[in-house]
Design a protein around this motif. Structure first.
Motif, PDB file in Angstrom:
ATOM      1  N   GLN A 195       0.659  -1.173   0.057  1.00  0.00           N
ATOM      2  CA  GLN A 195       0.011   0.030   0.042  1.00  0.00           C
ATOM      3  C   GLN A 195       0.874   1.195  -0.026  1.00  0.00           C
ATOM      4  OE1 GLN A 195      -3.300  -0.833   2.256  1.00  0.00           O
ATOM      5  NE2 GLN A 195      -4.153   1.468   2.108  1.00  0.00           N
ATOM      6  N   ARG A 210      -8.083  -1.093  -7.010  1.00  0.00           N
ATOM      7  CA  ARG A 210      -8.588  -1.398  -5.455  1.00  0.00           C
ATOM      8  C   ARG A 210      -8.110  -0.395  -4.560  1.00  0.00           C
ATOM      9  NH1 ARG A 210     -11.640  -5.373  -5.118  1.00  0.00           N
ATOM     10  NH2 ARG A 210     -11.447  -7.114  -6.369  1.00  0.00           N
ATOM     11  N   THR A 270      -4.502  -8.205   0.644  1.00  0.00           N
ATOM     12  CA  THR A 270      -5.466  -8.459   1.857  1.00  0.00           C
ATOM     13  C   THR A 270      -6.572  -8.025   1.485  1.00  0.00           C
ATOM     14  OG1 THR A 270      -4.525  -6.488   2.763  1.00  0.00           O
ATOM     15  CG2 THR A 270      -3.386  -8.697   3.145  1.00  0.00           C
ATOM     16  N   ALA A 271      -7.440  -8.190   2.494  1.00  0.00           N
ATOM     17  CA  ALA A 271      -8.811  -7.604   2.278  1.00  0.00           C
ATOM     18  C   ALA A 271      -8.969  -6.162   2.637  1.00  0.00           C
ATOM     19  CB  ALA A 271      -9.598  -8.413   3.351  1.00  0.00           C
ATOM     20  N   VAL A 272      -8.036  -5.790   3.572  1.00  0.00           N
ATOM     21  CA  VAL A 272      -8.077  -4.430   3.984  1.00  0.00           C
ATOM     22  C   VAL A 272      -7.264  -3.363   2.852  1.00  0.00           C
ATOM     23  CG1 VAL A 272      -8.276  -4.926   6.486  1.00  0.00           C
ATOM     24  CG2 VAL A 272      -6.119  -4.733   5.294  1.00  0.00           C
ATOM     25  N   THR A 326      -8.285   0.233   1.972  1.00  0.00           N
ATOM     26  CA  THR A 326      -9.256   0.678   2.863  1.00  0.00           C
ATOM     27  C   THR A 326      -8.863   2.100   3.602  1.00  0.00           C
ATOM     28  OG1 THR A 326      -8.669  -0.630   4.758  1.00  0.00           O
ATOM     29  CG2 THR A 326     -10.432  -1.410   2.818  1.00  0.00           C
ATOM     30  N   ALA A 381      -9.161   2.389   6.726  1.00  0.00           N
ATOM     31  CA  ALA A 381      -8.608   1.924   7.780  1.00  0.00           C
ATOM     32  C   ALA A 381      -7.418   1.716   7.551  1.00  0.00           C
ATOM     33  CB  ALA A 381      -9.593   0.902   8.624  1.00  0.00           C
ATOM     34  N   GLU A 382      -6.876   1.185   6.505  1.00  0.00           N
ATOM     35  CA  GLU A 382      -5.309   0.654   6.430  1.00  0.00           C
ATOM     36  C   GLU A 382      -4.713   1.845   6.111  1.00  0.00           C
ATOM     37  OE1 GLU A 382      -4.472  -2.118   7.322  1.00  0.00           O
ATOM     38  OE2 GLU A 382      -2.343  -1.887   6.442  1.00  0.00           O
ATOM     39  N   ARG A 434      -4.080   3.848   9.482  1.00  0.00           N
ATOM     40  CA  ARG A 434      -3.097   3.030  10.431  1.00  0.00           C
ATOM     41  C   ARG A 434      -1.488   3.369   9.783  1.00  0.00           C
ATOM     42  NH1 ARG A 434      -0.140  -1.285  10.863  1.00  0.00           N
ATOM     43  NH2 ARG A 434      -0.445  -2.011   8.376  1.00  0.00           N
TER      44      ARG A 434
END
Lengths: 99, 669, 208
Positions: free
Chosen positions: A55, C48, C125-127, C130, C132-133, C136
């Motif tokens: 990410q 995504r 991953t699923a997060v 997002t 939230a991720e 974080r």
């Protein structure tokens, strides 16, 4: 699908923006083309983030967005100041910074 | 001995430095006493050194005091070392003794001058330099002292620095001295090349084996050293600075240009006698030039009308005697005359200073007259000095001058001609000396003399330059408003009295066949000379010479008496008849004009050429202008890239990025 | 299905980009850019990056572009002359250079054999993507970047205010004294005073 497509789109948009910067005379439009280039970079970053499953690319893209916003704010302020001074809004006319 | 030598040398230096540093802190009168005291201390130390030297055995009378090694490289040994031997002690005694008396004289004479402290500082510095010169144990220190003396001379000649004539004279003296310095240094090189050492004693021991008789290098070296000696001692053709040097204050003329600095050349030749004896050609050249100067100066002294210049030409002439003597290996004669000349010449200058003060600064003999009744003490001193100078027995000048003539004649061969010319010169000496005295002191009293007889000192309506008549003020850089004559000032009287006594009895040290104190004293220095012991004039020569000298001296006085006292119209008549010759003498044998044409003008032309062609075109145009032009063109080219167009800049950026990317692509594949 | 959406979004993005560059009226250029940004948001969703897509729409389109619109309205959307550029024009040269750069970029990532291409991508991953991720990560791994970005925003805001403030027009506030105001009420409610506060006045007197 693989990210090559996204990268090609990103390169294309980048080069379109570049052509715009080199050809347009209105500083507002030049700033818009600059936005184009920044977004193209964002797209590439996000594409690679997706490909690596990491990410960090998205974080980077968000920061780029922040920077772009700041740059727009300052750049537009500059243009407003130029307009207030009754100078022509044309980069070919504004060339006092020469050697 | 070390202590004595260091005190001799450093007392004047300390005096100069202290006076310089406390320039405004102490009252000026104190500076005068301080300067005088420093020289008296130096003289006392010189006497101490003299006694110490005499205490030693005859073999040990050449003491080298090594103070400090400056450099020992490339075969050159430059040391700060002092040589205490009879010759240098003799010179130190004469220099410090006469200097002390002149300092005493100046304490009153220069009072009222705004530059009083500066004067004493300079004078002390001069004495230090002169002592350094005579006490030097090697060529290096000698040259240092030589240069310092030249500098001190410049400072003192142009002491009244706002007077244009004084500064011009100072420059002239310095330039000619520098020519001499160059000669001295080059000559030293020629000698050093073979001897391998700069030290005197070590070098002299090697002269016989390193040089053959009249070897080319040695002759060249000695001739160049003679150039140096002639520049300092004002011999032809480097003499033109001495008459102009009379622009300085009278004590300066007395000290530097009569008693001490101008005798440095004589000292130099005497010190380097082994070299000159090994190169007789150079010594002969020196003797001939000494003789020529003697005569030329005497002829000019007969016609000039400035009081101090007459005495200056007299100095030149007497030094011609000394140079002739030491170049003909008559060392005792030359040095004896050096000592007596110091006494009576300083005395004459002091008396002249007194007369000039009475005239309120006027120096022209044409305007003087009849001071005999008004200034009896000055007159007496002048008479004593004049008698000594003319060589009348029993005054000191008689013995010294005749010693020279006898010794030179004893050389036989062609030196006899020099001796005869010396006698001719003695006659002319008497004539011009007494011309000066009779004109100044006899005849009808002029206005300043009359006023002085009534007891008050003459003051000129305005202060002027005695040479050109330009008006001056009395602030710093010009002479002060006060004038001091010997009759009224105790210190001046004291100094002149001592010198008068010395001028009278100074001949005692070397009366032929009676005393030979000087000869014995100087023997350790000259023991390696091949003439010192062997050159003995025969009895006939000695007594005949003394008789001739006395007769010529008296004859000269008689001639002067006839022309300037009994028959004052005769000189004018003779001058009219011999107008051409008179003009030639008054123009100083056209030496100034000759030097101007031969040397000054070509140099000036060369300087102008350098400025117009070389400096302007080559340096400014090509080097400076070309470089800056190239830079300017380059930057103009670069500047064209900064057009101010935003899009051009962006395009250049793009181009750069593309090229960079291309490079990385290619290198990665 | 994803390919269809991709092509739609890509065409939209390219159209928007071309419109930004080619349209003469700056106002229309801004609108074209808005279209481009929205398409880009769609592309982000396909990749995504949900939070980023939302941020793009809200921040970029909603704030930055609106600001642009305000400025364009104020400064003037004067149509640029199509020709008549008094300075030498770089149009063809710049097109050429841009094309060259495009070719180079394509060669760079298509021709050099990046191993990541040609695959379906690594797993995620699923997060992934997002909010939230992202939050974080911002508060742990990328805290410095986060803080620096906020500082940068502050500086930019201050800078923009300083650059664009008016320097002529109203008197300096320091020179107004309360006594004057009490003594002589400036605002009497007449028509002349009604002229004040308009855009005309905001732009400054014409002769200055």
């Amino acid at each position: 699908m693989s990210i090559e497509w996204y990268l090609v789109v990103s390169a294309l948009v980048f080069c379109i923006g570049l052509g715009g910067i080199l050809t347009r005379r209105n500083p507002l439009v030049i700033l818009l083309c600059l936005e184009l280039m920044l977004n193209a970079a964002n797209l590439a970053l996000v594409a690679f983030a997706r490909a690596h499953g990491n990410q960090e690319g998205q974080i980077f893209a968000l920061i780029v967005m922040v920077v772009a916003a700041c740059e727009v704010a300052v750049g537009l302020g500059l243009i407003v100041a130029i307009y207030r001074r009754r100078l022509p809004i044309d980069v070919d006319e504004l060339r006092e910074l020469q050697g | 001995m070390t202590t004595f030598s260091l005190i001799i040398l450093l007392a004047p230096l300390v005096g100069a430095v202290v006076i310089g540093l406390t320039f405004r802190a102490l009252p000026t009168k104190l500076h005068g006493y301080l300067g005088t005291l420093a020289i008296f201390v130096s003289f006392a130390a010189a006497i101490g050194a003299f006694l110490d030297l005499q205490d030693r055995g005859a073999e040990e009378r050449q003491v080298v005091v090594e103070v400090w090694d400056l450099a020992r490289t490339a075969g050159v040994d430059a040391q700060f070392a002092l040589l205490l031997d009879p010759l240098s002690i003799f010179m130190a005694l004469v220099v410090s003794g006469v200097s002390a008396l002149i300092h005493l004289y100046s304490v009153s004479y220069m009072a009222g001058d705004r530059g009083y402290s500066r004067f004493f500082a300079y004078l002390n510095f001069f004495v230090f330099s002169m002592l350094l010169l005579v006490l030097a144990a090697n060529f290096f220190l000698l040259i240092v002292g030589w240069a310092f003396v030249g500098a001190a001379s410049y400072l003192l000649i142009s002491f009244w620095y706002r007077r244009r004539t004084a500064t011009a004279a100072g420059i002239k003296a310095f330039v000619i001295n520098v020519v001499g310095d160059v000669g001295l240094v080059l000559g030293t090189y020629f000698v050093f090349k073979h001897l391998g050492t700069l030290d005197f004693l070590r070098g002299f021991a090697l002269v016989e084996e390193e040089f053959s008789r009249n070897e080319a290098d040695l002759v060249a070296g000695c001739l160049l050293i003679l150039v140096g000696a002639f520049a300092k001692s004002a011999q032809v053709p480097l003499h033109t600075w001495l008459p102009d040097a009379m622009e300085g204050p009278t004590p300066v003329s007395a000290l530097i240009h009569a008693a001490t600095m101008v005798t440095a050349g004589v000292y130099l030749i005497a010190r380097l006698h082994p070299l000159f004896e090994q190169a007789p050609i150079a010594a002969d050249v020196g003797a001939i030039i000494g003789c020529a100067t003697l005569l030329i100066a005497a002829t000019i002294g007969l016609v000039v009308t400035d009081l101090k210049r007459v005495i200056a030409y007299s100095t030149m002439s007497q030094i011609g005697y000394m140079v002739m003597a030491v170049c003909s290996a008559a060392y005792v004669g030359g040095l004896f005359h050096l000592m007596t000349h110091a006494f009576f010449k300083a005395l004459l200058f002091m008396a002249a200073g007194s007369v000039i003060a009475a005239m309120a600064g006027e120096q022209n003999l044409d305007r003087m007259g009849g001071f005999k009744r008004a200034m009896p003490f000055t007159f007496g001193c002048m008479v004593v000095g004049g008698l000594a100078l003319s060589g009348i027995p029993p005054f000191s000048g008689f013995f010294s001058k005749d010693e020279i003539i006898a010794l030179v004649a004893a050389r036989e061969d062609w030196h006899v001609v020099l001796a005869i010319l010396g006698l001719v010169g003695a006659f002319m000496t008497a004539v011009y000396t007494w011309r000066m005295i009779f004109r100044a002191f006899y005849g009808d009293p002029v206005e300043p003399a009359r006023e002085l007889e009534h007891g008050h000192l003459y003051h000129a309506p305005k202060h002027t330059n005695p040479a050109t008549g330009e008006e001056e003020d009395t602030d710093v850089g010009f002479p002060g408003p006060e004038h001091h004559i010997a009759e009224r000032e105790g210190s001046m009287k004291g100094a002149m009295a001592v010198l008068a006594v010395l001028a009278t009895v100074g001949g005692i040290v070397q009366i032929p066949h009676v005393t030979h104190m000087l000869h014995d004293f100087l023997e350790p220095t000259f023991h390696d000379s091949r003439y010192y012991e062997t050159l003995e004039p025969s009895d006939a020569l000695t007594y005949g010479g003394m008789l001739a000298g006395a007769v010529l001296g008296l004859a000269g006085i008689a001639v002067a008496y006839r022309f300037w006292v009994r028959d004052p119209e005769r000189p004018a008549a003779i001058r009219a008849r011999l107008a051409g010759l008179h003009g030639f003498f008054v123009r100083k044998w056209y030496f100034d004009e000759l030097i101007d044409t031969l040397i000054v003008r070509p140099f000036a032309w060369f300087g102008r050429f350098g400025r117009n062609v070389f400096e302007r075109v080559v340096v400014n145009g090509v080097f400076v202008g070309g470089t800056s032009g190239a830079v300017r063109a380059g930057s103009a080219a670069v500047r064209a890239a900064q057009s101010g167009f935003l899009r051009y800049y962006a395009a250049l950026l793009l181009l750069g990025i593309t090229a960079l990317g291309l490079y990385f692509l290619i290198s990665a594949s | 299905m994803a390919e269809v959406f991709f092509f739609l979004a890509a065409i939209g993005a390219l159209a928007g980009a071309l419109g930004t560059v080619l349209l003469r009226n700056p106002f229309y250029s801004v609108l074209a850019l808005v279209c481009h940004l929205l398409s880009l948001a769609a592309l982000f969703l396909l990749l995504r990056a949900e939070f980023l897509a939302a941020a793009q729409v809200i921040v970029y389109v909603g704030a930055v572009m609106v600001l642009y619109l305000f400025v364009v309205a104020y400064v003037g959307g004067a149509d640029e002359p199509i020709r008549g550029a008094t300075r030498p024009s770089l149009r063809w040269a710049s097109m050429l250079f841009a094309g060259v750069l495009f070719a180079e970029l394509c060669i760079a990532f298509l021709g050099t054999g990046l191993t990541i291409l040609g695959e379906e991508g690594r797993g995620f991953t699923a997060v992934f993507g997002t909010a939230a991720e992202m939050g974080r990560l911002f508060l742990t791994d990328f805290l410095l970047a986060f803080e620096a970005a906020s500082l940068l925003l502050l500086i930019a805001a201050v800078g923009a205010v300083i650059l664009a403030r008016r320097r002529t027009g109203l008197e300096d506030a320091r020179e107004i004294s309360v006594a004057d105001l009490m003594r002589d009420p400036q605002y009497k409610g007449t028509l002349t005073e009604a002229e004040r506060g308009t855009m005309l006045e905001a732009g400054g007197p014409p002769h200055r």
